[in-house]
Design an enzyme around this catalytic site. Structure first.
Site, short mmCIF file in Angstrom:
data_model
loop_
_atom_site.label_atom_id
_atom_site.label_comp_id
_atom_site.label_asym_id
_atom_site.label_seq_id
_atom_site.Cartn_x
_atom_site.Cartn_y
_atom_site.Cartn_z
CB THR A 97 -0.89 0.03 1.26
OG1 THR A 97 -0.04 -0.20 2.40
CG2 THR A 97 -1.97 -1.03 1.22
CB SER B 22 -3.44 -1.90 4.70
OG SER B 22 -2.85 -0.66 4.92
CB CYS C 133 16.46 6.15 -3.31
SG CYS C 133 16.23 7.17 -1.85
CG HIS D 10 16.11 11.68 -4.27
ND1 HIS D 10 14.97 12.23 -3.76
CD2 HIS D 10 16.43 10.62 -3.48
CE1 HIS D 10 14.61 11.53 -2.69
NE2 HIS D 10 15.47 10.54 -2.51
N1 LIG Z 1 10.31 6.14 -0.88
C1 LIG Z 1 11.47 5.84 -1.41
O1 LIG Z 1 11.95 6.51 -2.31
C2 LIG Z 1 12.25 4.66 -0.96
C3 LIG Z 1 13.41 4.34 -1.66
C4 LIG Z 1 14.14 3.22 -1.28
C5 LIG Z 1 13.72 2.49 -0.21
N2 LIG Z 1 12.60 2.83 0.48
C6 LIG Z 1 12.21 1.99 1.60
O2 LIG Z 1 11.02 1.32 1.30
C7 LIG Z 1 10.22 1.19 2.47
C8 LIG Z 1 8.85 1.78 2.24
O3 LIG Z 1 8.98 3.11 1.79
P1 LIG Z 1 7.74 3.91 1.20
O4 LIG Z 1 8.31 5.19 0.75
O5 LIG Z 1 6.96 3.08 0.25
O6 LIG Z 1 6.89 4.17 2.55
P2 LIG Z 1 5.31 4.38 2.71
O7 LIG Z 1 4.72 5.02 1.54
O8 LIG Z 1 5.19 5.04 4.04
O9 LIG Z 1 4.74 2.87 2.82
C9 LIG Z 1 5.08 2.04 3.90
C10 LIG Z 1 4.52 0.65 3.63
O10 LIG Z 1 4.94 -0.22 4.68
C11 LIG Z 1 3.80 -0.82 5.29
N3 LIG Z 1 4.05 -1.05 6.71
C12 LIG Z 1 4.34 -0.15 7.66
N4 LIG Z 1 4.47 -0.75 8.86
C13 LIG Z 1 4.26 -2.08 8.66
C14 LIG Z 1 4.25 -3.22 9.49
N5 LIG Z 1 4.51 -3.13 10.79
N6 LIG Z 1 3.98 -4.44 8.93
C15 LIG Z 1 3.74 -4.54 7.61
N7 LIG Z 1 3.71 -3.48 6.76
C16 LIG Z 1 3.98 -2.27 7.28
C17 LIG Z 1 2.70 0.19 5.09
O11 LIG Z 1 1.45 -0.44 5.25
P3 LIG Z 1 0.15 0.40 5.75
O12 LIG Z 1 -0.34 1.14 4.55
O13 LIG Z 1 -0.75 -0.68 6.21
O14 LIG Z 1 0.62 1.31 6.84
C18 LIG Z 1 2.99 0.61 3.65
O15 LIG Z 1 2.54 -0.36 2.76
C19 LIG Z 1 11.03 1.84 3.59
O16 LIG Z 1 11.80 0.81 4.20
C20 LIG Z 1 11.93 2.78 2.86
O17 LIG Z 1 13.11 3.04 3.57
C21 LIG Z 1 11.84 3.90 0.12
#
Ligand SMILES: NC(=O)c1ccc[n+]([C@@H]2O[C@H](COP(=O)([O-])OP(=O)(O)OC[C@H]3O[C@@H](n4cnc5c(N)ncnc54)[C@H](OP(=O)(O)O)[C@@H]3O)[C@@H](O)[C@H]2O)c1
Length: 340
Positions: free
Chosen positions: A13, A42, A130, A243
């Site tokens: 999500t 979710s 990233c 970025h």
């Molecule tokens: N954004 C970027 O550019 C980027 C780049 C590289 C890596 N990342 C990494 O990717 C990950 C997610 O980033 P994002 O930007 O997609 O964040 P986000 O939009 O905040 O999404 C977080 C996701 O993780 C789920 N989640 C949170 N807590 C959880 C739990 N306890 N158990 C299972 N699922 C859980 C959330 O589910 P709900 O909707 O149910 O809360 C949601 O699906 C992070 O580790 C981040 O460091 C992000």
């Protein structure tokens, strides 16, 4: 591979999770079945994939059982809790969090740079930070022009790097400021609209924030240059997505020419040169957004140092900086016979 893969997305999500679904469709990734997992909050929601609603379930070890490959993007806590169990159950994990990136037994991979770090025995692959991926796409090919001896990076990082809620907050706050309303930030620590601030991760005793630390340590690991001198400054700018980074690279001998750099980048898959001085047109987040290439340009001699040159890059960190890089790792693993 004679059948599709049983695929799970943990964090389906989220901002990165959503990109996985688009990429599976757009790249015809061989999905036989798809488990969409997220937090308990979710569970019961549905997400669209290939025109059909799919139910979101809570991420648990049981829900991952029987999957061939799981793409994790749900924070390092979730990865630490579930990825080792999933791997022990036979699932190949591609992890977007920082949980295992610096674990010496886990390959940290940008496929164009070091796919060789993956073997048929690999069960967990870490997807790098990233900012590090976008940097390395342009930096790593330059090693063919001489030994790199020092790198200085300053970043201009967008809201999407902090997830879906940060993107919403930037939009909401911009609206509020334009309408003269007050706005209390909840996701970011400072006012974000019409502002910028030092990266919103913890700062250590030496004054480095976590993002700067990650970029340096991960770049060194991927390049297999553990002592490469690097100085990194990470800043959040009020850009919605993608970025940008200003990079100065120093070589052991005289710096290569601008033409040599252009020539190397022109044959580097995943790098697109945007370098039109006459039109003052260089890499921009808006043009980097929604596509997979890292844009590279503004190549110029560093006039303060005979062995250095500078350039500028922009890349969609939800795609090449996260989901696309992870899917490319999986595609290479399939091609190498490590999966399926
Ligand atoms: N954004 C970027 O550019 C980027 C780049 C590289 C890596 N990342 C990494 O990717 C990950 C997610 O980033 P994002 O930007 O997609 O964040 P986000 O939009 O905040 O999404 C977080 C996701 O993780 C789920 N989640 C949170 N807590 C959880 C739990 N306890 N158990 C299972 N699922 C859980 C959330 O589910 P709900 O909707 O149910 O809360 C949601 O699906 C992070 O580790 C981040 O460091 C992000």
């Amino acid at each position: 591979m004679d059948r599709g893969l049983r695929v799970a997305v943990v964090g389906a999500t989220g901002a990165v999770g959503q990109e996985f679904l688009h990429l599976f469709e757009g790249r015809e990734f061989p999905v036989e079945s798809l488990a969409l997992l997220a937090s308990a909050r979710s569970a019961g929601r549905t997400l669209l994939f290939r025109g059909q609603e799919h139910l979101v379930e809570e991420a648990t070890a049981e829900a991952l059982n029987g999957t061939d490959i799981a793409f994790f993007s749900a924070g390092s806590g979730t990865s630490k809790a579930l990825a080792p169990q999933a791997a022990a159950q036979g699932t190949v994990v591609i992890d977007n969090s920082s949980a295992f990136r610096m674990d010496p037994s886990v390959p940290l991979v940008v496929p164009e740079v070091n796919f060789a770090a993956v073997s048929s025995a690999t069960k967990i692959v870490a997807n790098p930070n990233c900012t590090a991926i976008i940097l390395l796409m342009a930096l790593a090919p330059l090693r063919s022009l001489g030994a790199i001896s020092r790198v200085i990076v300053s970043t201009y990082q967008s809201a999407s790097g902090a997830g879906a809620l940060a993107m919403e907050e930037l939009k909401e706050q911009t609206r509020a400021v334009l309408e003269g309303r007050s706005f209390e930030p909840k996701v970011m620590p400072h006012p974000y609209a019409f502002n910028l601030f030092s990266h919103n991760t913890a700062v250590n005793e030496e004054g480095w924030n976590e993002e700067e630390w990650k970029v340096r340590q991960e770049a060194r690991k991927i390049l297999d240059m553990p002592d490469l001198p690097m100085n990194v400054t990470c800043v959040r700018v009020p850009v919605l997505r993608a970025h940008a980074e200003s990079v100065t690279v120093e070589f052991d001998g005289p710096a290569p020419s601008e033409d040599q750099v252009r020539e190397v980048w022109s044959r580097s898959p995943g790098v697109r040169i945007v370098d039109d001085r006459a039109a003052n047109h260089f890499p921009m987040p808006l043009e980097a957004s929604g596509q997979g290439d890292v844009l590279a340009g503004r190549i110029r001699r560093d006039q303060s140092h005979p062995s250095a040159l500078s350039f500028f890059v922009a890349g969609d960190q939800l795609l090449k900086g996260a989901a696309l890089n992870a899917v490319q790792i999986a595609e290479r693993m399939i091609a190498a016979g490590h999966l399926g």
